[in-house]
Design a protein around this motif. Sequence first.
Motif, mmCIF file in Angstrom:
data_model
loop_
_atom_site.group_PDB
_atom_site.id
_atom_site.type_symbol
_atom_site.label_atom_id
_atom_site.label_comp_id
_atom_site.label_asym_id
_atom_site.label_seq_id
_atom_site.Cartn_x
_atom_site.Cartn_y
_atom_site.Cartn_z
ATOM 1 N N TYR A 172 68.578 57.388 45.333
ATOM 2 C CA TYR A 172 69.911 56.777 45.362
ATOM 3 C C TYR A 172 70.711 57.137 44.107
ATOM 4 C CZ TYR A 172 73.513 53.158 45.237
ATOM 5 O OH TYR A 172 74.707 52.495 45.158
ATOM 6 N N LEU A 173 70.046 57.069 42.942
ATOM 7 C CA LEU A 173 70.729 57.454 41.706
ATOM 8 C C LEU A 173 71.098 58.934 41.716
ATOM 9 C CD1 LEU A 173 68.620 55.457 39.084
ATOM 10 C CD2 LEU A 173 70.928 54.933 39.876
ATOM 11 N N GLU A 174 70.189 59.754 42.257
ATOM 12 C CA GLU A 174 70.501 61.174 42.350
ATOM 13 C C GLU A 174 71.691 61.395 43.273
ATOM 14 O OE1 GLU A 174 69.289 64.029 40.962
ATOM 15 O OE2 GLU A 174 68.242 62.720 39.564
ATOM 16 N N LYS A 175 71.764 60.585 44.352
ATOM 17 C CA LYS A 175 72.907 60.703 45.250
ATOM 18 C C LYS A 175 74.202 60.341 44.523
ATOM 19 C CE LYS A 175 74.591 58.990 49.718
ATOM 20 N NZ LYS A 175 75.829 58.420 49.190
ATOM 21 N N LEU A 176 74.158 59.228 43.736
ATOM 22 C CA LEU A 176 75.337 58.851 42.968
ATOM 23 C C LEU A 176 75.715 59.939 41.963
ATOM 24 C CD1 LEU A 176 74.618 55.069 42.263
ATOM 25 C CD2 LEU A 176 76.110 56.046 44.013
ATOM 26 N N ARG A 177 74.678 60.487 41.314
ATOM 27 C CA ARG A 177 74.947 61.531 40.322
ATOM 28 C C ARG A 177 75.528 62.776 40.996
ATOM 29 N NH1 ARG A 177 72.194 65.953 38.130
ATOM 30 N NH2 ARG A 177 72.566 66.283 35.899
ATOM 31 N N ALA A 178 74.935 63.147 42.155
ATOM 32 C CA ALA A 178 75.456 64.321 42.864
ATOM 33 C C ALA A 178 76.874 64.073 43.357
ATOM 34 C CB ALA A 178 74.533 64.667 44.033
ATOM 35 N N ASP A 179 77.142 62.819 43.837
ATOM 36 C CA ASP A 179 78.509 62.511 44.276
ATOM 37 C C ASP A 179 79.486 62.592 43.118
ATOM 38 O OD1 ASP A 179 77.527 62.142 46.804
ATOM 39 O OD2 ASP A 179 77.393 59.946 46.646
ATOM 40 N N LYS A 180 79.058 62.080 41.964
ATOM 41 C CA LYS A 180 79.933 62.127 40.794
ATOM 42 C C LYS A 180 80.194 63.580 40.371
ATOM 43 C CE LYS A 180 82.150 60.016 37.395
ATOM 44 N NZ LYS A 180 81.415 59.183 36.445
ATOM 45 N N LEU A 181 79.133 64.347 40.345
ATOM 46 C CA LEU A 181 79.303 65.759 39.992
ATOM 47 C C LEU A 181 80.113 66.487 41.050
ATOM 48 C CD1 LEU A 181 75.753 66.637 38.620
ATOM 49 C CD2 LEU A 181 77.828 66.279 37.313
ATOM 50 N N ARG A 182 79.885 66.124 42.330
ATOM 51 C CA ARG A 182 80.645 66.766 43.388
ATOM 52 C C ARG A 182 82.119 66.412 43.262
ATOM 53 N NH1 ARG A 182 77.678 65.252 46.981
ATOM 54 N NH2 ARG A 182 76.385 67.109 47.233
ATOM 55 N N ALA A 183 82.405 65.122 42.963
ATOM 56 C CA ALA A 183 83.794 64.725 42.771
ATOM 57 C C ALA A 183 84.412 65.453 41.588
ATOM 58 C CB ALA A 183 83.881 63.212 42.567
ATOM 59 N N ALA A 184 83.629 65.575 40.516
ATOM 60 C CA ALA A 184 84.132 66.321 39.358
ATOM 61 C C ALA A 184 84.376 67.777 39.707
ATOM 62 C CB ALA A 184 83.143 66.203 38.200
ATOM 63 N N CYS A 185 83.447 68.338 40.488
ATOM 64 C CA CYS A 185 83.627 69.730 40.904
ATOM 65 C C CYS A 185 84.872 69.876 41.772
ATOM 66 C CB CYS A 185 82.397 70.216 41.665
ATOM 67 S SG CYS A 185 80.939 70.420 40.625
ATOM 68 N N ILE A 186 85.063 68.888 42.679
ATOM 69 C CA ILE A 186 86.248 68.947 43.538
ATOM 70 C C ILE A 186 87.521 68.846 42.697
ATOM 71 C CG2 ILE A 186 87.520 67.696 45.319
ATOM 72 C CD1 ILE A 186 84.801 66.981 46.545
ATOM 73 N N ARG A 187 87.485 67.971 41.697
ATOM 74 C CA ARG A 187 88.664 67.846 40.829
ATOM 75 C C ARG A 187 88.911 69.145 40.060
ATOM 76 N NH1 ARG A 187 89.168 62.485 37.378
ATOM 77 N NH2 ARG A 187 89.368 61.756 39.524
ATOM 78 N N ILE A 188 87.807 69.719 39.574
ATOM 79 C CA ILE A 188 87.953 70.997 38.859
ATOM 80 C C ILE A 188 88.465 72.064 39.817
ATOM 81 C CG2 ILE A 188 86.675 72.814 37.668
ATOM 82 C CD1 ILE A 188 84.818 70.615 36.584
ATOM 83 N N GLN A 189 87.894 72.082 41.022
ATOM 84 C CA GLN A 189 88.358 73.063 42.008
ATOM 85 C C GLN A 189 89.831 72.831 42.353
ATOM 86 O OE1 GLN A 189 85.693 72.620 45.290
ATOM 87 N NE2 GLN A 189 84.069 73.870 44.368
ATOM 88 N N LYS A 190 90.209 71.546 42.497
ATOM 89 C CA LYS A 190 91.608 71.230 42.820
ATOM 90 C C LYS A 190 92.535 71.757 41.728
ATOM 91 C CE LYS A 190 93.222 67.390 41.622
ATOM 92 N NZ LYS A 190 93.481 65.955 41.402
#
Length: 1821
Positions: free
Chosen positions: A756-774
């Motif tokens: 679950y923590l890894e999922k939260l961490r991956a979501d956070k990193l994914r959101a950061a990646c999406i923001r960077i990509q945006k």
Amino acid sequence: MAASELYTKYARVWIPDPEEVWKSAELTKDYKQGDTVLHLQLEDGSDLQHKLDPNTKTLPHLRNPDILVGENDLTALSYLHEPAVLHNLKVRFIDSKLIYTYCGIVLVAINPYETLPIYGTDIINAYSGQNMGDMDPHIFAVAEEAYKQMARDERNQSIIVSGESGAGKTVSAKYAMRYFATVSGSASEANVEEKVLASNPIMEAIGNAKTTRNDNSSRFGKYIEIGFDKRFHIIGANMRTYLLEKSRVVFQADEERNYHIFYQLCASSRLPEFKALKLGTANDFHYTKQGRNPVIDGVNDAKEMCTTRSAFSLLGITELYQMGLFQVLAAILHLGNVEVKDRDSDSSIIPPNNNHLMVFCDLMGVAYQDMSHWLCHRKLKTATETYIKPVPRLQAVNARDALAKHIYAKLFTWIVEHINQALHSTSKQHSFIGVLDIYGFETFEINSFEQFCINYANEKLQQQFNMHVFKLEQEEYMKEQIPWTLIDFYDNQPCINLIEAKMGILDLLDEECRMPKGSDDSWAQKLYNTHLKTCGLFEKPRMSNRAFIIQHFADKVEYQCEGFLEKNKDTVNEEQIHVLKASKFDLLVELFQDEEKVTSPTGAGPPTGGRTRLSVKPDKGKSVQASKEHKKTVGLQFRNSLQLLMETLNATTPHYVRCIKPNDYKFAFTFDPKRAVQQLRACGVLETIRISAAGFPSRWTYQEFFSRYRVLMKQKDVQSDKKMTCKNVLEKLVQDPDKYQFGKTKIFFRAGQVAYLEKLRADKLRAACIRIQKTIRCWLARKKYLRVKRAAITIQTHVRGHQARCLATFLRRTRAAIVIQKYQRMYVQRTRYQRMQAAALAVQCILRAYVARQQYKALLREHKAIIIQKMVRGWLARQWYQRSLEAVVYLQCCVRRMRARRELKKLKIEARSVEHYKKLNIGMENKIMQLQRRIDEQNKENRTLSERLSSTESTHAAESERTRRELTRLRGAEDEARNSANRVASLQEELERLKVELQSTQKEKKAIEDWAQTYQDEMEQMISELKEQNHLLKNEKNDLNRLIQEQGQQWTEKMQRALKEETSQLESDLNEERSRYQNLLTEHLRLEEKYDDLKEEMTLTMNVPKPGHRRTDSAHSSNESEYTYESEEGSRGMEDVTKGALDMALVLKLQKRVSELEQEKQGLQNELDRREEQFQRARARDDEQHKKARSAELEYESLKRQELESENKKLRHDLSEMRQSLMGSVGASSAAPGSPAYKVLLDQLNASTEELEVRKEEVLILRSQLVSQKEAMQHKDEKETMTDSLHYVEDVQKLTDAKEISQAYMGLKDTNRLLELQLQSQRRSHEAEMEALRGELQTVKEENHRQQQLLAQNLQLPPEARIEASLQHEITRLTNENLDLLEQLEKQDKTVRKLKKQLKVFAKKISDLEGGQIENVSPGQMADEPMHPVNIPRREKDFQGMLEYKKEDELKLVKNLILELKPRGVAVNLIPGLPAYILFMCLRHADYLNDDQKVRSLLTSVINSIKKILKKRGDDFETVSFWLANTCRFLHCLKQYSGDEQFMKYNTPKQNDHCLSNFDLAEYRQVLSDLAIQIYQQLIKCMENILQPMIVSGMLEHETIQGVSGVKPTGLRKRTSSIADEGTYTLDSILRQLSSFHATMCQHGTDPELIKQVVKQQFYIIGAVTLNNLLLRKDMCSWSKGMQIRYNVSQLEEWLRDKNLMVCGAKETLEPLIQAAQLLQVKKKTDEDAEAICSMCNTLTTAQIVKVLNLYTPVNAFEERVSVTFIRTIQNRLRDRKESPQLLLDTKTIYPVTFPFSPSSLALETIQIPSSLSLGFLTRV
């Protein structure tokens, strides 16, 4: 947390599958509470609707994130369940080729069915001393953990290896024992570890067999206790065996074999010693052919027999006993072939003279009749009588087989007992490590008594395993102060009670065996009646009354009751035993004796101490006790032994190894999920997972949690206290407090929370990646928009500009059209006007011209008439004059014609002969002389003719005047006219006649010209042919020159290549020899230390030393009695000196040969250099000879040129004179008749002139050729030579003389032949020299090889024999050398005597000269100065660089200067190398006194004292570095002042005056060099001990670049954190330590070249240790870790750059590590990537590259794993590499060290001795 939070879209789950057990799927729709169906998509893309159980509503297992797949520890998985465990094992086994995995405290080992290179000594050294969690899972890690806990906790250890048949239990146990034998070593020289390992092939031969599941299956259980002493060295071992499968001796199923020993015997039956056994092939015996497959692929039974016999010999079992064992085994085989036939239905008989029975009786030493009788009869005893009853055939065969099984069992027990005796130690055992290799849980289609006992043992072991796991979990929670809640786990005590309790299965079986008419059926009924209704674990099959089912911890097993009673009783006919006991065969009698009477095959008695398992009974009641023991059932015996085993295991710390069989077909790296799950359930791995999952399986330290999940924290959440930070963050992230617990040092999580923590961490990193990509995409889009906007504006600009340009063009064209029209119209009008004007002018011009022409024609006619008149009148006058002149000329011509005809005839005759032309060409001087004479004659004639001509002219003038007068008079007279007419007619007739003669003359001239032209054509043709031949010769010459040059170049290149190869080979041989020699020195030092330790022990054991003097060898007496200490130190000093003298002598003897080998190699190198110089000199000599020959030819051509020039000059002079005279004569007689005669002469003269011009051109060509050839000889330029040769050929082509061309051709041919002969002779001499060199080189190589073989043979001997052999060899060699040296000494004595005589004569002459000089001194000086020799000046303050000391002060000197000297003070306050300078100055004084005893004593004391101080403080780096620097300086001083020319050239004149004058200390220089090598190796070991703990932490684990590496979840095994805690080593620690080493060595004055070698060795250790750990740690193989490593390596390179050490070769030692780091970072997908990796990783082996790729593990979810296809592509590309298969680098490798000569510029006479050294007893001289 709610299920809806986890079972969302794209979540992956495991669903059951009948084929793959578990199959992965992905949710395509979110799960909501109350849903009965899950919408899934399988990995193949198909959709599936998974129905949930309506009763339980159990959701499928969630799949772990990909980042956790492939972990080293199964407990590190977030979701702990069966599919996760199975998938993780499959990924590691199939994709990464990793066979070991941790599961908590259990090591899961999967059999690869392939030999892997992961069990070598390098791997053992890599795991030695490491924590269990720091390295990848391995059997060596478990063994190291057991060994470490035994040493740390002083508690006995056990390694329990279990698994199915064929899973690899025996191999795992074998490798564990090999690890202990390698790491610990033995405490004595008895090689106990070799004996422990030697027991394996014996036990495999007599206890292992081929089954359908395993080619080397252990058919018995064994527990080996390896004993250790207080220093944890192996001192012995003891073995216990359990439940040998005796039935295999007499029966084997299809595709199975009997025990290996029988097939080894049959394979070796042709050996001479086995002839008496009368064996054949395995197919000849009933006991070995039942399986119908007696051969195992890849196994050579004959070779295995040799291994077994060698193991027997190593364990002390003599050849006699071995042959006895083989005799018993052969007898068993023959017994199986004994045929029993039916006599009737109740009796049987063995046919008489049965061959196999006769052989059996002969081998066993028993009577044939007795054995034949009791095989078919049995004795029945009642209370009153004894009956002998025949038995039917089936019972007789069973009795025969029972006898064979009993004999084999006795033999097996006897071998085990004697192995234990051989492995037993007399010293006291301090602790032990037990290795249990026992059968795993078994279930077959038909399960009998053996499977029942095996599963019973596994129930006991599983209970012990569960209790241990539960205990460890409880201890972990209590240690971290976590609230403990009772965990429910499976307890198999009810199943154990069912088997072993009172009225249990074994108890009822023993009771039924005691019944007279007990049977399997009655026993089955008792079981049904007792347990069917009372125990839920006991069941009855529906379709059988002779079987029962037990619910074991792993599975239900159905047992068939048939044969249980017979196997439990294990009865043997006692009469057959009595027959065997009466045998004459001693070994057979010994097998059936009581245990207390068994004798050792080695002649040793029973053990006197230590651990033993044999119990000796008293004699009283012996027979009764033996009878009871004989009546013990197999089940009771097994239960007792199992109880003893469990007591032993409970008293030790257990370590578990569970072996898994991946498939039933023995395919390499093939994984069958069904079989794997069965074994995982049976071996308790899943139970471990279940116990861990019931609590808090995931555990993180606070630092690791903070580092991993820092991205989930806000800046305001981060506090200085990381523990509080983690608590605050967890309370926000996880709402349920029961899902985690905070311990003292760790955070504990429930199962699934890490995911679950890894999922939260991956979501956070994914959101950061999406923001960077945006943001990046926005930036890219805006950049694109601005670029398009700029492009549109640019296009508009260009379009508008184009339109404007088009308008301007239209306007310009319109204006231009108007202008053109204007000019065109103007042109038309102007043209019309001009045409009209031209017409008018033309008309006027024509008219005017016509009038002018008419006037001109009238004037012209008048003028022409006048001219015609003038010409006619002139013609008439000229006609008259011509007739008069022709008449005069005619008279002259007649006279001259007569003379010319005569001369012409002569010339024609001469012109017709060819010899004339030859004479003209050859004898030019004669011709010129003739011409000169003829010119003189012509001059005379010319003068005469001139006189006559002058008189004729005067006469002619007078007569002309008279003729005019007469002509005027005769015109009027006709008579005179007639006379004149008649005269003209006669003259015309004469003219006609002369014309005819002229025509004939012209014809003759034409014929001569034709002949000359023909001759010229022939000559030109001949010249062209000669030119063609010359051209061909020139081509041949060029080809020969090119061939000669190519051959010469090839030979030169070949020679250079051969010399280069030989030189490199010699250098490598020298390095190998130097390395081998330095290893020998290390071994010698180790033996010295061992000798010193033993001597100290002997000194401690002896209370009072024995007085007296020990007699020593005369050769060493002077060395041993050189000093005496006062008081207590006197005796100690004498002892040290004696030992030192012995050591010095031994060192000199052992090392002198090595020095000679090095000298021979140096001599060989010098010989090669000398040969090469000779070759160069010969080549230069040939060049000089060729040059001299060419210079001689040039001189000859120069002389010839000079002669031609002088001759040409003379001819030119003569020609000019002749031309002048001829022209004068022609001019004088031009008007006279007869002038054509002179034309022929002029033609000849012109031909001579042309010939002279040709000669002139030849001379010029020769001169240019000579100049070009001189330049070519000077510069040796091939191109100019070819050009000159072309010029030379062109010049030759210009020759007109055939003879000269042929002569030039012959000369060129001779020159080429001479050059070829010279080249061939040079080539033959060169080949002869090469053959001689090869012969000498081969001789030296053979001598070197012979010496190496001798050294290798000596090294294979035991230490005592090695020393004796080396001493004998050295004595023989030294004797021969002494004889040679005596001869040389005699010659030198003669030379010395001769030189002394000459010296006396010279001294007398010098004294006479000095006397003469003294006489020249003034009387005043004679009175003032005393008389003393001039050649010995004395200056009171001029020191000689020597230190004087008394002999009794020598020990004080050594004590103050070496033993009690503090390196730190000397290095800081005094000059570097001061002790070495002081010692050498003392040595110089002893040499000055010519005191050899003092020199030897001082050197021996110094060497022994240095050894002593290094032994005392050898672990202190400063001390070792200080004495390495001083030893090297002392060695350099001995070389610098030795007086050798090679060293004296570096000295000043004053230093040369200080050279040693009396002694040659070359041998002591070798001893000091060896001492320096030992100190260097000790320095390297000292540095390695300091650096070793820092390397892994600083280079791999420490996060130098913060934030790059991520921390993955860890399992139960503790893993070293990559986050630097307090006290851990970092890269800065390594750099500081390296700087400290470097600064210390520089302070001590260590040579710079030696510092470079030390630094190179340091960097090799750093690179090798780092790379080895990287190859053995899966958690370190990631992209981020590669970046860390490359950064760390760059820091090391920067350190080298700062210290100016980039050229020392240290950087090259890090190249494998650099390439491994690059391999972690490069792309690993396409074939281009594979090609780049293969070209980049040239220093890494194929095994290392594949290992890194297999271990590559993504740290984040955004990284990708390396595909199996890519790894196979790499393997295919690297298949052709020829390299070592070794995986790890050898960290113990030490580069050979050299000590380049480094002279000192310090003057000895300027050295001052500080008072702090307390050396006041030394006096400067």
